[in-house]
Design an enzyme around this catalytic site. Structure first.
Site, PDB file in Angstrom:
ATOM      1  N   HIS A 140       0.835  -1.200   0.000  1.00  0.00           N
ATOM      2  CA  HIS A 140       0.000   0.000   0.000  1.00  0.00           C
ATOM      3  C   HIS A 140       0.869   1.249   0.000  1.00  0.00           C
ATOM      4  O   HIS A 140       1.475   1.610   1.013  1.00  0.00           O
ATOM      5  CB  HIS A 140      -0.926  -0.002   1.222  1.00  0.00           C
ATOM      6  CG  HIS A 140      -1.790   1.214   1.292  1.00  0.00           C
ATOM      7  ND1 HIS A 140      -1.982   1.933   2.446  1.00  0.00           N
ATOM      8  CD2 HIS A 140      -2.505   1.865   0.330  1.00  0.00           C
ATOM      9  CE1 HIS A 140      -2.774   2.952   2.193  1.00  0.00           C
ATOM     10  NE2 HIS A 140      -3.092   2.929   0.919  1.00  0.00           N
ATOM     11  N   ASN A 191      -4.170   4.446   7.568  1.00  0.00           N
ATOM     12  CA  ASN A 191      -5.528   4.897   7.275  1.00  0.00           C
ATOM     13  C   ASN A 191      -6.466   4.717   8.459  1.00  0.00           C
ATOM     14  O   ASN A 191      -7.462   5.448   8.581  1.00  0.00           O
ATOM     15  CB  ASN A 191      -6.078   4.171   6.048  1.00  0.00           C
ATOM     16  CG  ASN A 191      -5.579   4.802   4.754  1.00  0.00           C
ATOM     17  OD1 ASN A 191      -4.971   5.863   4.770  1.00  0.00           O
ATOM     18  ND2 ASN A 191      -5.824   4.147   3.647  1.00  0.00           N
TER      19      ASN A 191
END
Length: 299
Positions: A140, A191
């Site tokens: 990611h 996140n």
């Protein structure tokens, strides 16, 4: 060692990931089903890199050499025969990702490492579509990938140690800082932390406690954030956060995971942030902020 890389999806994330790998010396192919999207990606990359060269952040010769190592294709079968790593950065729709990885599984050599850039879906949700869950993980990257240092390396329950080690070596070769998750969890680390801040910011806004600009100012001047949560949502795209929260809600069924009323209303109206000229703030055609948007009726 990972030398040949295929990146699928030529949006902002995919194209920049491909460029980062090319800058690190890898032979890279950027794949998309839309030839026009690939052409736009090349134009965008050249503009970004030209700005970095003009500011003295990258040598012009290194940029040109990297561009020579970057190719573009709409033919997936042609580029998978001897690829070492595939990084998927297509639309955040689980059925599409699973179908894509199932197709890759039949095209790539058994040694090929398969990775998703997604932060919406954990590795096991996609790896089960393949016959190689031991060679599947998430890599990611963060937007803009040409600048941001962090890459989350997320292993699924069946990911082999050798796959994680190869991924770590690759991330370090890119000059990035890997953050390893030993167990998968939706949203990963960054996140989930950011989501907590965004949720609180939305709660303060919808509760009438403070406005968008005040909350962003507090985040910047009291917490030392480079930009406030609303500024960041506008920059990355309000629809991206909306899709992420929608996917998590569909997975958990927990109302707390659903997108907020404000974000939902903005997306439904096509107000997606800087890229659409309107989000929590308004922007001119060059992307410069012109004011704070009127959010009445969206809480």
């Amino acid at each position: 060692m990972i030398d040949k890389v295929l990146v699928a999806g030529s949006g902002a994330m995919g194209s920049q990931i491909a460029m980062v790998a090319a800058l690190a010396g890898c032979e890279v192919t950027l794949y998309d089903i839309d030839r026009g999207a690939l052409e736009r990606a090349l134009v965008d990359l050249r503009e970004r890199l030209d700005r970095q060269v003009a500011k003295g952040r990258r040598p012009a010769g290194k940029v040109e050499a990297a561009l020579d190592r970057l190719s573009f294709t709409t033919d997936l079968t042609e580029e998978t025969a001897d690829v070492d790593l595939v990084i998927e950065a297509i639309v955040e729709r689980l059925p599409l990702k699973r179908a894509f990885f199932a197709r890759l599984d039949g095209l790539c050599p058994a040694r090929t490492l398969l990775a998703s850039n997604s932060s919406s879906f954990v590795p096991s949700a996609m790896a089960s579509a393949t016959a190689r869950p031991d060679r599947f993980l998430n890599l990611h990257f963060f937007n803009p990938a040409l600048v941001m240092a962090c890459v989350e390396v997320v292993r699924g329950p069946l990911t082999a140690d050798v796959a994680v080690e190869a991924a770590l070596e690759f991330v370090e070769r890119l000059g990035k800082t890997p953050v390893v998750l030993d167990n998968e969890i939706p949203g990963f680390v960054a996140n989930r932390l950011l989501g907590a801040v965004r949720d609180e910011a939305i709660g303060l806004l919808e509760g009438g406690y403070a406005g968008v600009e005040a909350i962003d100012t507090a985040a910047r001047t009291a917490l030392g954030y480079p930009m406030g949560p609303f500024e960041l949502m506008d920059l990355t795209g309000i629809d991206i956060g909306y899709l992420t929260r929608t996917a998590r809600f569909e997975e958990t069924g927990d109302p707390a995971d659903a997108p907020s009323a404000t974000v939902t209303a903005l997306v439904e109206q096509g107000h997606l942030g800087r890229k659409s000229g309107h989000g929590f703030y308004t922007y001119d055609g060059a992307g410069n902020r012109t004011g704070t948007a009127d959010l009445k009726g969206q809480d």
